[in-house]
Design a protein around this motif. Sequence first.
Motif, PDB file in Angstrom:
ATOM      1  N   THR A 131       2.936  -5.054  -6.670  1.00  0.00           N
ATOM      2  CA  THR A 131       3.885  -4.882  -5.571  1.00  0.00           C
ATOM      3  C   THR A 131       5.202  -4.364  -6.144  1.00  0.00           C
ATOM      4  OG1 THR A 131       2.876  -6.761  -4.451  1.00  0.00           O
ATOM      5  CG2 THR A 131       5.039  -6.068  -3.665  1.00  0.00           C
ATOM      6  N   LEU A 135       9.234  -3.701  -5.648  1.00  0.00           N
ATOM      7  CA  LEU A 135      10.317  -4.276  -4.860  1.00  0.00           C
ATOM      8  C   LEU A 135      11.666  -3.700  -5.307  1.00  0.00           C
ATOM      9  CD1 LEU A 135       9.102  -7.970  -5.231  1.00  0.00           C
ATOM     10  CD2 LEU A 135       8.844  -6.549  -3.191  1.00  0.00           C
ATOM     11  N   ALA A 162      10.260 -10.015  -2.013  1.00  0.00           N
ATOM     12  CA  ALA A 162       8.875 -10.099  -1.530  1.00  0.00           C
ATOM     13  C   ALA A 162       8.798 -10.743  -0.141  1.00  0.00           C
ATOM     14  CB  ALA A 162       8.011 -10.858  -2.521  1.00  0.00           C
ATOM     15  N   ASP A 191       4.426  -7.480   4.344  1.00  0.00           N
ATOM     16  CA  ASP A 191       3.408  -6.436   4.226  1.00  0.00           C
ATOM     17  C   ASP A 191       4.001  -5.045   4.056  1.00  0.00           C
ATOM     18  OD1 ASP A 191       1.511  -8.346   4.491  1.00  0.00           O
ATOM     19  OD2 ASP A 191       1.173  -8.027   6.642  1.00  0.00           O
ATOM     20  N   ALA A 212       5.920  -4.213   1.739  1.00  0.00           N
ATOM     21  CA  ALA A 212       6.139  -3.942   0.313  1.00  0.00           C
ATOM     22  C   ALA A 212       5.030  -3.038  -0.215  1.00  0.00           C
ATOM     23  CB  ALA A 212       6.166  -5.260  -0.465  1.00  0.00           C
ATOM     24  N   ASN A 226       2.649  -0.905  -3.042  1.00  0.00           N
ATOM     25  CA  ASN A 226       1.965  -1.360  -4.253  1.00  0.00           C
ATOM     26  C   ASN A 226       1.547  -0.149  -5.086  1.00  0.00           C
ATOM     27  OD1 ASN A 226      -0.313  -2.362  -6.020  1.00  0.00           O
ATOM     28  ND2 ASN A 226       0.268  -4.278  -5.017  1.00  0.00           N
TER      29      ASN A 226
END
Lengths: 375, 114
Positions: free
Chosen positions: A265, A267, A273, A278, A280, A282
Amino acid sequence: MTPPTPPPAAGPRPAPDPPWALLAELTHGCPLRCAYCSNPRELVRRDAELTAEEWAEVFRQAGDLGVVQSHLSGGEPLLRRDLTGIVAAADRAGIHTQLVTSGVGLHEDRLAALVDAGLRSVQLSVQHTDPRRAEHIAGARASGAKERAARLVRAAGLPLGLNVVLHRANLDAVDALVDLALTWGADRIELANTQFYGWALRNRDALLPHPDQVARARRAVERRRAELAGRLELVWVAPDYVDATAKPCMGGWGAVSLTVAPDGTVLPCPAAADLLGDAAPNVRERRLAWIWRESEAFTRYRGEAWMPDPCRSCALRSVDFGGCRCQAYALTGDAARTDPACRHAPDHGLVRALVDAARSPAAAAGGYAYREEGA
Amino acid sequence: MTDLVRPDGRPQGRSDRCPGRCSAGHPDGHLDWRPARARSVTLRHDRVRGLDLLVLPERVVVLRGAAASILALCDGERDVRAIVAELERRHPGAPVADEVPVFLDRLRHEGWLR
């Protein structure tokens, strides 16, 4: 001389400046259970972690994007048996690596292999100078391992930084902590007042210091900084609750650096987070360049267009960037509000009440909640 | 000659500190000193931004003008005199002998050269 072209009033968003730094959270696993841990309450499971090959790809993409510096952190990055390969991949991508560690598990052979792979620097966490008190704060015995780790780092010729998270139980030990840094041969000590995210938020009442205690520590730091100029770099990370001042969090949302969590993930800030959920992105699904430049997660609070009053008309907006989005979210449920730590924020009363409660003699009585063993 | 930029992109105030380690046998202006970059310091070209950088554990320093080419000569082999001579060869007429030793001392005071 050609004058610079002014940006168009409307139209496509200009590309953001590239990021300088990457915080790589290699694992959430940790032998310590620090009461002030800022990692999320729900940690990423070990079997969901990026592989060393996936991290190598992250660093390749990060180098192409403009990242020149990385902090290899966690949890405890030394729990990754493949750490040496990850360091080597960052080095191949032209990225400077600093290991951020508890020191537990740093043995001579391990460090030699990491240095061979290109490791440039080590930052070691310290909880207290007194081993018994350190054990209480960290929820584990680690003082001996830390002293050994410091010695190994110095013997390897790497720069050594100490990182101390400050709170009610160790603010009075600032002088002793600075002495410890000198004894251990550190180049730098970061005295960072607790920022209340993740697990630390749960222990906030027990951690939040009396403002007078902060003032004493601040004076001690100023005195030692003057005395040690040129020998040891002292960094003081301000207590935003007590100071009633919004911090220039991350140098602005999506402005300077990015964080990659253990499961890939990505950020804008290590504490984002919860806020993003959702939304975020990846690295397993998207290129890092797209995430940085285009993703909704990184553009949402970039710049100043998102700012509410009083930020949008405040002279401090180019200094503090509106403060911390994660803190606004944690305290008010709305990430777009002014950071409640700021004395000008409509929600500042929330923080004021907590600081006032910390003044009462009863505030010192609380114990810590620890994460479960092996979490 | 150099601009200091922190990893958060904001300017880094110039440090007036002098690390104790720099004073050992090397007073300012010493021409026999053989400058070498400190181990914590990486000199690199940033191909994305088209800049020369010094990368340190907690900060990035953007090098302007001739700073990077001077630092590239700090290999621990050449003494200050040789560095000045080389730069005078490359830049005839430039005030190298006046400015370069001062610049090198400044970087030593920062702890970036030893």
